[in-house]
Design an enzyme around this catalytic site. Structure first.
Site, PDB file in Angstrom:
ATOM      1  CB  SER A 122      49.416  27.521  61.139  1.00 38.42           C
ATOM      2  OG  SER A 122      50.408  26.561  60.814  1.00 38.42           O
ATOM      3  CE  LYS A 123      46.886  28.721  66.689  1.00 42.45           C
ATOM      4  NZ  LYS A 123      45.833  28.920  65.726  1.00 42.45           N
TER       5      LYS A 123
END
Length: 462
Positions: free
Chosen positions: A237-238
RNA sequence: GCUCCCUUCGUCUAGUGGCCUAGGACGCUGGCCUCUCACGCCGGUAACAGGGGUUCGAAUCCCCUAGGGAGCGCCA
């Protein structure tokens, strides 16, 4: 039979490295078998699809040098075709209208969960004989018994029982088709022979095969590749930093390194770590893809990037370095030939950003010695030594690495210093930092005039 | 909860019944080289999830357990 593979991202964000690897494997497989690689944009989710995401995906593919033979095709441009297949399915009794509302479905799902059952549609409208209406969705009539066998190229033989599957929605009440249906129609129409995709789709596969059968189409071969995990083993994820292909580019990574890294993540050919494109194409095989998810290792990617910076032709690296230098305000006309600078820096940079930063002093009029530690090193050399070197440089007939080296040695000896005791202060004086290529190389490259000016300025009382 | 998938050093992996006192790579680390930083070279560290089988012999085959993941949407 011509092998046909496709990469089918949905344009709801940037191209991340998981998608990039899926694209790479599909591309490699097609190239290896002299087949065709197709790009298809799955943009049926009108809410979340954006043109910016489409652009980002195309840009990412271009950066990685993954060219496609057909496409990009857009599913939003194929709605007529989906409608056509939809009516065919309905006409043949393979699909039906369902008038259950979202709220009702929600309620039944909750009840099933409460009963510890697998939540799925109860087929209430399956034999109701509803006709089209503004609220009705269309559901696929999945077989009630028997099983579907997926002979997956990486997971092996996976068996699903039809009674575990429900009647999925293939067209929304507004008439737009859903993913599991469009993917089936497209893979069929586009003659896809090998579907290579993330293993999050493995559970969708039996339903897609059932639809293909209802349409009298032969299902393609499947290869479900595991997902890529973040450094901590959690889903990417980010917060894991760079996961976007474009972000890696902006951080100074080479596509060669990224591709090599992705190739090797979840795939191996013995102990080999470095692969050329040609080797990748020649050696890649779906059966060698590891079945388990892999965690990304940024340090290894960095090592590979360094390897490619080190081994690619300097002129090539120079071209790629230009934008990073420009970004930092370097005037490339006011300094040595960039290729020569790259040659000097090639073994000492892990990214293009790092290289650009280390190259900056070649293209600046003056350098500032801000760091107190560097000022101290500079002060460790007698001012007279720096002045003597400046004078010797000025008097020196030829300006090459060898003559610079000889002058440095002579001045050091004359001043009663070791080479090293003189070199480091000189490095600070001419580069402004304690890090650079060998001092003779650095001076030779920087040029006599700038060296002398910077030495004098460093020797001047302040 | 149900269905499906997965499980070798910290990480990526080699390994397809004997060649494994488990190999390579990244990382970390000791040393060499050396004008700085690097590069390079030599060495070290560290793993077959657990338990049962099968077999003369298992990291490799089977079963169970545990752990991880995915799916179960009028998202893709």
């Amino acid at each position: 039979m011509t092998i046909r593979t496709r990469f089918a991202p949905s344009p709801t964000g940037y191209l991340h490295i998981g998608g990039a690897r899926t694209a790479l494997y599909s591309w490699l497989f097609a190239r290896k078998h002299q087949g065709r690689f197709i790009l298809r944009i799955e943009d049926t989710d009108l809410e979340r699809s954006t043109p910016e995401s489409v652009a980002a995906i195309l840009e990412g593919m271009a950066f990685l040098n993954l060219d496609y033979d057909e496409g990009p095709f857009y599913q939003t441009e194929r709605f007529d075709r989906y409608r056509e297949v939809l009516s065919e399915l309905i006409a043949h009794g393979h699909a039906y209208y369902c008038t259950c509302t979202k709220a009702e479905l929600e309620e039944r799902r909750a009840a099933q969960m409460a009963r510890k059952e697998k939540p799925r549609y109860d087929r209430r409208c399956r034999e109701a004989g509803h006709g089209p209406s503004p609220e009705a969705v269309v559901r696929f009539k999945n077989p009630l018994s028997g099983e579907v066998v997926v002979d997956d190229a990486v997971k092996g033989r996976v068996v699903f029982r039809n009674d575990e599957l429900d009647d999925l929605i293939i067209a929304r009440s507004d008439g737009t088709p859903t993913y599991n249906f469009t993917v089936v129609v497209d893979d069929m129409d586009m003659g896809i022979t090998h579907v290579i995709r993330g293993d999050d789709h493995l559970n969708n596969t039996p339903r897609q095969i059932n639809m293909l059968r209802a349409l009298d189409a032969r299902p393609p071969a499947y290869a479900h590749i595991p997902m890529i995990l973040g450094e901590d083993g959690a889903r990417l994820s980010k917060r894991h930093g760079a996961v976007s292909v474009m972000q890696y580019r902006d951080e100074g990574y080479l596509p060669e390194a990224l591709i090599n890294y992705l190739m090797r993540l979840g795939w191996a050919h013995g102990d080999q770590e470095i692969f050329t494109r040609a080797e990748m194409i020649a050696l890649f095989d779906l059966k060698d893809v590891h079945a388990a998810a892999a965690a990304i290792n940024p340090k290894k990617l960095l090592w590979l990037n360094q390897h490619y910076i080190k081994t690619l032709p300097a002129a090539d690296i120079a071209e790629r370095l230009r934008p990073f230098l420009a970004e930092r305000g370097a005037d490339l006309t006011a300094g040595p030939a960039l290729t020569d600078v790259v040659l000097a820096l090639q073994e000492r940079a892990k990214t293009l950003i790092e290289m650009a930063e280390h190259a900056l002093f070649f293209y600046r009029q003056e350098v500032a010695i801000g760091d107190p530690k560097n000022q101290a090193i500079l002060a460790s050399a007698p001012r007279a030594a720096l002045e003597a070197l400046a004078a010797a440089f000025t008097a020196q007939p030829a300006w090459t690495r060898e003559t610079v080296h000889a002058t440095l040695e002579a001045v050091a000896e004359g001043q009663g210093l070791t080479f090293g005791k003189l070199a480091q202060p000189v490095r600070i004086a001419v580069t402004g930092t304690s890090i650079s290529p060998p001092i003779d190389v650095t001076c030779a490259l920087l040029g006599r005039e700038r060296c002398v000016t910077r030495l004098k300025s460093a020797a001047a009382p302040r």
